[in-house]
Design a protein around this motif. Sequence first.
Motif, PDB file in Angstrom:
ATOM      1  N   ARG A  21       8.903  21.129 -29.651  1.00 48.47           N
ATOM      2  CA  ARG A  21       9.102  21.015 -28.204  1.00 48.47           C
ATOM      3  C   ARG A  21       9.615  22.339 -27.613  1.00 48.47           C
ATOM      4  N   LEU A  22      10.588  22.972 -28.295  1.00 46.51           N
ATOM      5  CA  LEU A  22      11.116  24.260 -27.818  1.00 46.51           C
ATOM      6  C   LEU A  22      10.027  25.329 -27.756  1.00 46.51           C
ATOM      7  N   ILE A  23       9.185  25.362 -28.763  1.00 47.91           N
ATOM      8  CA  ILE A  23       8.120  26.363 -28.811  1.00 47.91           C
ATOM      9  C   ILE A  23       7.086  26.102 -27.726  1.00 47.91           C
ATOM     10  N   GLU A  24       6.733  24.825 -27.531  1.00 52.64           N
ATOM     11  CA  GLU A  24       5.791  24.488 -26.457  1.00 52.64           C
ATOM     12  C   GLU A  24       6.348  24.912 -25.105  1.00 52.64           C
ATOM     13  N   GLU A  25       7.643  24.678 -24.880  1.00 51.88           N
ATOM     14  CA  GLU A  25       8.277  25.064 -23.619  1.00 51.88           C
ATOM     15  C   GLU A  25       8.302  26.583 -23.459  1.00 51.88           C
ATOM     16  N   ALA A  26       8.570  27.303 -24.551  1.00 53.47           N
ATOM     17  CA  ALA A  26       8.587  28.768 -24.480  1.00 53.47           C
ATOM     18  C   ALA A  26       7.216  29.301 -24.079  1.00 53.47           C
ATOM     19  N   PHE A  27       6.151  28.678 -24.595  1.00 54.95           N
ATOM     20  CA  PHE A  27       4.809  29.111 -24.218  1.00 54.95           C
ATOM     21  C   PHE A  27       4.525  28.830 -22.757  1.00 54.95           C
ATOM     22  N   SER A  28       4.877  27.637 -22.282  1.00 53.22           N
ATOM     23  CA  SER A  28       4.580  27.313 -20.880  1.00 53.22           C
ATOM     24  C   SER A  28       5.429  28.164 -19.944  1.00 53.22           C
ATOM     25  N   ASP A  29       6.704  28.393 -20.291  1.00 48.27           N
ATOM     26  CA  ASP A  29       7.571  29.229 -19.466  1.00 48.27           C
ATOM     27  C   ASP A  29       7.124  30.686 -19.479  1.00 48.27           C
ATOM     28  N   GLY A  30       6.564  31.126 -20.595  1.00 52.01           N
ATOM     29  CA  GLY A  30       6.165  32.525 -20.734  1.00 52.01           C
ATOM     30  C   GLY A  30       4.802  32.833 -20.168  1.00 52.01           C
ATOM     31  N   SER A  31       4.114  31.813 -19.656  1.00 54.22           N
ATOM     32  CA  SER A  31       2.791  31.989 -19.049  1.00 54.22           C
ATOM     33  C   SER A  31       1.830  32.711 -19.983  1.00 54.22           C
ATOM     34  N   ILE A  32       1.835  32.341 -21.232  1.00 51.73           N
ATOM     35  CA  ILE A  32       0.900  32.921 -22.193  1.00 51.73           C
ATOM     36  C   ILE A  32      -0.301  31.987 -22.293  1.00 51.73           C
ATOM     37  N   ALA A  33      -1.479  32.500 -21.954  1.00 49.87           N
ATOM     38  CA  ALA A  33      -2.693  31.684 -22.037  1.00 49.87           C
ATOM     39  C   ALA A  33      -2.967  31.396 -23.506  1.00 49.87           C
ATOM     40  N   ASN A  34      -2.897  30.124 -23.872  1.00 53.15           N
ATOM     41  CA  ASN A  34      -3.070  29.816 -25.278  1.00 53.15           C
ATOM     42  C   ASN A  34      -3.593  28.408 -25.487  1.00 53.15           C
ATOM     43  N   THR A  35      -4.167  28.214 -26.646  1.00 52.08           N
ATOM     44  CA  THR A  35      -4.491  26.900 -27.159  1.00 52.08           C
ATOM     45  C   THR A  35      -3.565  26.711 -28.351  1.00 52.08           C
ATOM     46  N   LEU A  36      -2.572  25.839 -28.202  1.00 50.92           N
ATOM     47  CA  LEU A  36      -1.591  25.635 -29.258  1.00 50.92           C
ATOM     48  C   LEU A  36      -2.013  24.453 -30.120  1.00 50.92           C
ATOM     49  N   ASN A  37      -2.304  24.732 -31.380  1.00 49.56           N
ATOM     50  CA  ASN A  37      -2.649  23.698 -32.349  1.00 49.56           C
ATOM     51  C   ASN A  37      -1.436  23.490 -33.238  1.00 49.56           C
ATOM     52  N   THR A  38      -0.923  22.264 -33.306  1.00 45.16           N
ATOM     53  CA  THR A  38       0.266  21.989 -34.096  1.00 45.16           C
ATOM     54  C   THR A  38      -0.079  21.107 -35.288  1.00 45.16           C
ATOM     55  N   VAL A  39       0.333  21.542 -36.463  1.00 48.27           N
ATOM     56  CA  VAL A  39       0.225  20.719 -37.665  1.00 48.27           C
ATOM     57  C   VAL A  39       1.631  20.564 -38.240  1.00 48.27           C
ATOM     58  N   ASN A  40       1.873  19.439 -38.933  1.00 46.40           N
ATOM     59  CA  ASN A  40       3.232  19.085 -39.325  1.00 46.40           C
ATOM     60  C   ASN A  40       3.578  19.296 -40.787  1.00 46.40           C
ATOM     61  N   ASP A  41       2.619  19.730 -41.590  1.00 50.88           N
ATOM     62  CA  ASP A  41       2.935  20.000 -42.989  1.00 50.88           C
ATOM     63  C   ASP A  41       1.989  21.054 -43.547  1.00 50.88           C
ATOM     64  N   GLY A  42       2.349  21.566 -44.714  1.00 52.78           N
ATOM     65  CA  GLY A  42       1.574  22.643 -45.314  1.00 52.78           C
ATOM     66  C   GLY A  42       0.160  22.245 -45.701  1.00 52.78           C
ATOM     67  N   GLU A  43      -0.009  20.993 -46.101  1.00 59.72           N
ATOM     68  CA  GLU A  43      -1.342  20.523 -46.492  1.00 59.72           C
ATOM     69  C   GLU A  43      -2.291  20.527 -45.290  1.00 59.72           C
ATOM     70  N   GLU A  44      -1.798  20.035 -44.150  1.00 58.77           N
ATOM     71  CA  GLU A  44      -2.632  20.033 -42.945  1.00 58.77           C
ATOM     72  C   GLU A  44      -2.889  21.458 -42.464  1.00 58.77           C
ATOM     73  N   ALA A  45      -1.919  22.356 -42.649  1.00 60.62           N
ATOM     74  CA  ALA A  45      -2.116  23.758 -42.282  1.00 60.62           C
ATOM     75  C   ALA A  45      -3.283  24.351 -43.073  1.00 60.62           C
TER      76      ALA A  45
END
Length: 146
Positions: A21-45
């Motif tokens: 959540r903190l990282i998502e907020e930092a991206f939206s506050d920082g106005s960085i055009a991005n597609t953020l893909n989130t995975v929750n473990d090393g296997e999914e990464a």
Amino acid sequence: MGNGTSEAVILLVEDNPGDIRLIEEAFSDGSIANTLNTVNDGEEALDFIYRRGEHEDARRPDIVLLDLKLPKVDGEDVLHEIKHHPELDQVPVIVLTGMDENLIESRDLDDDADEDAILEKPVDPGEFVEVIRSFEKFRLAVMRED
């Protein structure tokens, strides 16, 4: 989402919902055009990196944000896979490390460092955005030269 020409594709590998959540907020506050893909473990990464399973249509990430303490497959193993993947070895990797983890003592960071930056959690939003922007400018500059 955009057409992908100026949007950074970012892979966030993190299992802590609060940090996500903190990282998502930092991206939206920082106005960085991005597609953020989130995975929750090393296997999914690894599935994302190798485009397996539900990630078979994944775009190659421009930046990887990687927590080292992950379930299933350890973050250091994921880092090793990224830096030894022929299409991803030049992709910047920012390691997210907790204050209680002494990364410097646990790994030899002199000549064999695979990560491009280390940020301590909890991530300071201003510092985080500056680090990301530095890589985004580098990435966009490289893309223009090709």
